[in-house]
Write a protein that holds these residues in place. Structure first.
Motif, PDB file in Angstrom:
ATOM      1  N   UNK A  84       0.820  -1.205   0.000  1.00 22.76           N
ATOM      2  CA  UNK A  84       0.000   0.000   0.000  1.00 22.76           C
ATOM      3  C   UNK A  84       0.861   1.265   0.000  1.00 22.76           C
ATOM      4  N   UNK A  85       1.806   1.332   0.919  1.00 19.74           N
ATOM      5  CA  UNK A  85       2.663   2.514   1.013  1.00 19.74           C
ATOM      6  C   UNK A  85       3.539   2.624  -0.236  1.00 19.74           C
ATOM      7  N   UNK A  86       4.014   1.499  -0.724  1.00 18.45           N
ATOM      8  CA  UNK A  86       4.828   1.516  -1.941  1.00 18.45           C
ATOM      9  C   UNK A  86       4.044   1.982  -3.154  1.00 18.45           C
ATOM     10  N   UNK A  87       2.823   1.454  -3.313  1.00 16.94           N
ATOM     11  CA  UNK A  87       2.014   1.777  -4.491  1.00 16.94           C
ATOM     12  C   UNK A  87       1.440   3.186  -4.461  1.00 16.94           C
ATOM     13  N   UNK A  88       1.026   3.650  -3.300  1.00 18.57           N
ATOM     14  CA  UNK A  88       0.282   4.912  -3.224  1.00 18.57           C
ATOM     15  C   UNK A  88       1.059   6.086  -2.635  1.00 18.57           C
ATOM     16  N   UNK A  90       4.770   6.291  -2.615  1.00 18.37           N
ATOM     17  CA  UNK A  90       6.184   6.257  -3.009  1.00 18.37           C
ATOM     18  C   UNK A  90       7.093   5.736  -1.900  1.00 18.37           C
ATOM     19  N   UNK A  91       6.659   4.699  -1.200  1.00 16.34           N
ATOM     20  CA  UNK A  91       7.416   4.076  -0.103  1.00 16.34           C
ATOM     21  C   UNK A  91       7.687   5.021   1.063  1.00 16.34           C
ATOM     22  N   UNK A  96       2.292   9.096   3.758  1.00 11.30           N
ATOM     23  CA  UNK A  96       1.020   8.479   4.101  1.00 11.30           C
ATOM     24  C   UNK A  96       0.378   9.199   5.288  1.00 11.30           C
ATOM     25  N   UNK A  97       1.155   9.457   6.328  1.00  9.02           N
ATOM     26  CA  UNK A  97       0.628  10.143   7.510  1.00  9.02           C
ATOM     27  C   UNK A  97       0.177  11.552   7.142  1.00  9.02           C
TER      28      UNK A  97
END
Length: 123
Positions: A84-88, A90-91, A96-97
């Motif tokens: 999820x973090x990788x796909x949406x 950029x790692x 994300x936060x």
């Protein structure tokens, strides 16, 4: 271990398998939420895919097979979050936060709680 991503249907079946700690196709189907239930043959096919992908193993009982999870829900969550973090994002967990803050899905109080968790984990 490299795991393939699960489809929504596979994920719903796996959640049922994890809740039961394994089961026969009929038990897995009966345990699923009514809105998630699919025909028996569809679920049997989905579980075969889960076996092929390395998420469950079949244990023979007379003429039937009972499917048991190979990985735990916690292991899957960790893998899923990496996907999820990788796909949406950029790692970047920071990205994300910040997304959740911008979308007002994370309150100031929750952010402070996270900061406390980070501080206590590092000490």
């Amino acid at each position: 271990m490299k795991l393939e991503k699960l489809t929504i249907q596979e994920e719903e079946a796996m959640l049922s398998v994890w809740q039961l700690k394994g089961g026969f196709v009929k038990e897995i189907l009966d345990n699923m939420k009514p809105e998630e239930q699919v025909p028996y043959t569809t679920l049997a096919s989905t579980i075969k895919n889960l076996e092929r992908k390395g998420y469950v193993k079949a244990v023979k009982y007379a003429n039937a097979k009972r499917y048991e999870p190979i990985i735990t829900l916690e292991e899957y969550r960790a893998k899923f979050m990496n996907f999820f973090v990788g796909d949406y994002f950029k790692n970047s967990y920071k990205e994300m936060v910040s997304f959740f803050i911008k979308e007002e899905k994370l309150s100031e109080k929750e952010l402070e709680e996270l900061m406390e968790m980070i501080k206590h984990n590092k000490s």
